[in-house]
Design a protein around this motif. Structure first.
Motif, short mmCIF file in Angstrom:
data_model
loop_
_atom_site.label_atom_id
_atom_site.label_comp_id
_atom_site.label_asym_id
_atom_site.label_seq_id
_atom_site.Cartn_x
_atom_site.Cartn_y
_atom_site.Cartn_z
N VAL A 1 0.98 -1.20 -0.11
CA VAL A 1 0.04 0.09 0.01
C VAL A 1 0.89 1.18 -0.04
O VAL A 1 0.49 2.25 -0.83
CB VAL A 1 -0.98 0.05 1.17
CG1 VAL A 1 -1.58 1.29 1.45
CG2 VAL A 1 -2.01 -1.04 1.04
N VAL A 2 1.84 1.07 0.80
CA VAL A 2 2.91 2.18 0.91
C VAL A 2 3.51 2.53 -0.64
O VAL A 2 3.58 3.82 -0.91
CB VAL A 2 3.91 2.30 1.89
CG1 VAL A 2 4.83 3.25 1.81
CG2 VAL A 2 3.19 2.46 3.34
N ILE A 3 3.87 1.70 -0.95
CA ILE A 3 4.45 1.61 -2.25
C ILE A 3 3.64 2.22 -3.68
O ILE A 3 3.86 3.08 -4.39
CB ILE A 3 5.23 0.49 -3.17
CG1 ILE A 3 6.47 0.05 -2.02
CG2 ILE A 3 5.57 0.40 -4.33
CD1 ILE A 3 7.12 -1.29 -2.18
N VAL A 4 2.37 1.69 -3.56
CA VAL A 4 1.32 2.16 -4.52
C VAL A 4 0.95 3.61 -4.29
O VAL A 4 0.95 4.23 -5.33
CB VAL A 4 0.11 1.21 -4.36
CG1 VAL A 4 -0.98 1.68 -5.12
CG2 VAL A 4 0.45 -0.10 -4.88
N ALA A 5 0.90 3.98 -2.98
CA ALA A 5 0.50 5.40 -2.56
C ALA A 5 1.58 6.26 -3.19
O ALA A 5 1.40 7.35 -3.77
CB ALA A 5 0.21 5.55 -0.94
N PHE A 6 3.00 5.91 -3.00
CA PHE A 6 3.96 6.65 -3.41
C PHE A 6 4.14 6.92 -5.14
O PHE A 6 4.30 7.97 -5.33
CB PHE A 6 5.38 6.26 -2.94
CG PHE A 6 6.65 6.85 -3.47
CD1 PHE A 6 7.39 6.34 -4.46
CD2 PHE A 6 6.69 8.17 -3.02
CE1 PHE A 6 8.30 7.08 -4.82
CE2 PHE A 6 7.98 8.82 -3.22
CZ PHE A 6 8.90 8.09 -4.62
#
Length: 174
Positions: A29-34
């Motif tokens: 989720v953090v990678i996709v948001a970034f």
């Protein structure tokens, strides 16, 4: 026969996997948001290497809207096609991004108009003085309302205001 239990509970073998799956999910989720928030995902408007949006001109008379949405905000860019000034005749041009209303008068005849955007109005039978009076329909003070009078493709008079509910009067001898 002696049975011995340690603490009365058995540890389930699924608990470490649940923890691992949760941590991996959070990282994804953090990678996709970034990825999306940094603009690496691209947009329909196109981006330059500096990250600014570029807009291709439209060929219709209506405004076109290009929206780039993320999880935090939306950006709307309005574009309009330039209006061509006719080479012959007398015209009143009204240009305002919002709504406006007003009149233009020549030879004792008054025509009322209510519209928005950039509009060209043909002044029929214009042989003397033409007067145009238009007013904003809203209280926006950031965009100008501009009214111009054209004769045979040349601008003969113009006036503008950015005031909220601003009113513009233009007069030209034809």
């Amino acid at each position: 026969m002696h049975t011995h239990t340690h603490g009365g509970r058995r540890r389930s073998p699924e608990i470490p996997w649940l923890l691992i799956v949760t941590v991996v999910g959070i990282i994804v989720v953090v990678i996709v948001a970034f990825f999306f928030l940094s603009g690496l995902a691209g947009s329909s408007a196109g981006t330059t290497s500096s990250g600014t949006a570029t807009v291709k001109p439209t060929t219709s008379a209506a405004a076109s809207f290009i929206t780039s949405a993320s999880t935090t905000s939306a950006i709307v860019i309005a574009t309009t096609t330039p209006v061509t000034i006719p080479a012959t005749g007398v015209y009143v041009k009204v240009d305002y991004i919002g709504g406006f209303s007003g009149t233009y008068t020549t030879n004792g005849e008054t025509v009322k108009e209510t519209d928005s955007g950039t509009r060209m109005y043909l002044v029929a039978n214009a042989t003397s003085t033409v007067t145009a009076v238009f007013q904003k329909s809203d209280n926006t003070a950031t965009h100008p309302l501009t009214v111009s009078i054209y004769k045979n493709g040349s601008q003969v008079a113009t006036n503008s205001t950015s005031a909220a509910h601003g009113k513009v009067t233009v007069t030209a001898s034809i």
